[in-house]
Design a protein around this motif. Sequence first.
Motif, PDB file in Angstrom:
ATOM      1  N   GLY A 206      37.209  28.275  42.464  1.00  0.00           N
ATOM      2  CA  GLY A 206      35.857  28.798  42.533  1.00  0.00           C
ATOM      3  C   GLY A 206      35.454  29.527  43.794  1.00  0.00           C
ATOM      4  O   GLY A 206      34.486  30.284  43.777  1.00  0.00           O
ATOM      5  N   LEU A 207      36.150  29.307  44.927  1.00  0.00           N
ATOM      6  CA  LEU A 207      35.764  29.975  46.168  1.00  0.00           C
ATOM      7  C   LEU A 207      36.182  31.443  46.111  1.00  0.00           C
ATOM      8  O   LEU A 207      37.363  31.750  45.940  1.00  0.00           O
ATOM      9  CB  LEU A 207      36.402  29.289  47.374  1.00  0.00           C
ATOM     10  N   ILE A 208      35.207  32.340  46.262  1.00  0.00           N
ATOM     11  CA  ILE A 208      35.479  33.772  46.240  1.00  0.00           C
ATOM     12  C   ILE A 208      35.726  34.263  47.664  1.00  0.00           C
ATOM     13  O   ILE A 208      34.842  34.203  48.517  1.00  0.00           O
ATOM     14  CB  ILE A 208      34.300  34.560  45.631  1.00  0.00           C
ATOM     15  N   LEU A 209      36.927  34.728  47.926  1.00  0.00           N
ATOM     16  CA  LEU A 209      37.251  35.338  49.211  1.00  0.00           C
ATOM     17  C   LEU A 209      36.988  36.845  49.100  1.00  0.00           C
ATOM     18  O   LEU A 209      37.423  37.487  48.136  1.00  0.00           O
ATOM     19  CB  LEU A 209      38.714  35.096  49.575  1.00  0.00           C
TER      20      LEU A 209
ATOM     21  N   ARG B 173      40.526  31.844  42.857  1.00  0.00           N
ATOM     22  CA  ARG B 173      41.263  31.021  41.900  1.00  0.00           C
ATOM     23  C   ARG B 173      40.238  30.269  41.066  1.00  0.00           C
ATOM     24  O   ARG B 173      39.342  29.625  41.616  1.00  0.00           O
ATOM     25  CB  ARG B 173      42.178  30.029  42.614  1.00  0.00           C
ATOM     26  N   VAL B 174      40.349  30.375  39.742  1.00  0.00           N
ATOM     27  CA  VAL B 174      39.359  29.757  38.869  1.00  0.00           C
ATOM     28  C   VAL B 174      40.031  28.906  37.800  1.00  0.00           C
ATOM     29  O   VAL B 174      41.222  29.065  37.501  1.00  0.00           O
ATOM     30  CB  VAL B 174      38.461  30.815  38.184  1.00  0.00           C
ATOM     31  N   ASN B 175      39.246  28.019  37.257  1.00  0.00           N
ATOM     32  CA  ASN B 175      39.626  27.271  36.059  1.00  0.00           C
ATOM     33  C   ASN B 175      38.968  27.991  34.879  1.00  0.00           C
ATOM     34  O   ASN B 175      37.763  27.840  34.643  1.00  0.00           O
ATOM     35  CB  ASN B 175      39.131  25.832  36.171  1.00  0.00           C
ATOM     36  N   PRO B 176      39.731  28.802  34.134  1.00  0.00           N
ATOM     37  CA  PRO B 176      39.140  29.636  33.078  1.00  0.00           C
ATOM     38  C   PRO B 176      38.876  28.836  31.802  1.00  0.00           C
ATOM     39  O   PRO B 176      39.579  28.987  30.797  1.00  0.00           O
ATOM     40  CB  PRO B 176      40.195  30.717  32.867  1.00  0.00           C
ATOM     41  N   ALA B 177      37.881  27.995  31.851  1.00  0.00           N
ATOM     42  CA  ALA B 177      37.562  27.128  30.724  1.00  0.00           C
ATOM     43  C   ALA B 177      36.140  27.381  30.246  1.00  0.00           C
ATOM     44  O   ALA B 177      35.281  27.807  31.023  1.00  0.00           O
ATOM     45  CB  ALA B 177      37.735  25.661  31.116  1.00  0.00           C
TER      46      ALA B 177
END
Length: 227
Positions: free
Chosen positions: A219-222, A98-102
């Motif tokens: 930001g955490l990549i699973l 889950r990311v903040n696409p900014a």
Amino acid sequence: MHFSKITFDSHGLTRLLQYRGADEYFFHQLLWELFSDQPSSRRDFIYHQALSASQACFYIVSKRPPTVPPNRAEVMFAQSKPYHPTLRNAQSLNFLVRVNPAVRKTSLDGRTARHDVVMEAKRIASSADNSPTARMLTSDLVTQRCQAWLSKRCELHGFTFKSEEVMVNAYRQHSFPRRGSRVSFSSVELSGILTVCDPDSFRRALYSGIGPAKGFGNGLILIRPRT
């Protein structure tokens, strides 16, 4: 590094789900309690929240293992293990993040601010044509912009991906008060298949996360091996 899973008993789950309408700051504070043994330290963890009507858990990557405080011990549980993933060049992995696409942009007066690539894509679509066709294509435009956002970070973080193998889902906007001001950001979930091209850089990304707003569950990549 440590990888942890935080879960709740049925009573704790019921209480937590009462906050589903609460802001992201609640979850931010909840997880800070797990690292309150060093209150003066800076945040040294990232997390991913998995909430649904039937379950709630958090995945955390941190420098030190979380400790459930005594007042939460009956409803909140932490399972931790050392986290030193074995990575190799050209390795193919399933992923979810889950990311903040900014992106940061500088205005004419020299000020910099983060701009949401999803909202920008929607504005472009609506200004170009408000027909049903344009509205139907908005989801494709959002997917393209978010994939482009991720693509620009691939070299830094040591991985590549094919656009047809990455899905974009669950776009949300968040806004909540914090310390007398208001925090606003968006989030989106990216999932699919990636290929490791620089194991050391990708390991750093697994430990530190990607993109902004990491303190609020981004930001955490699973990852998991492909079967």
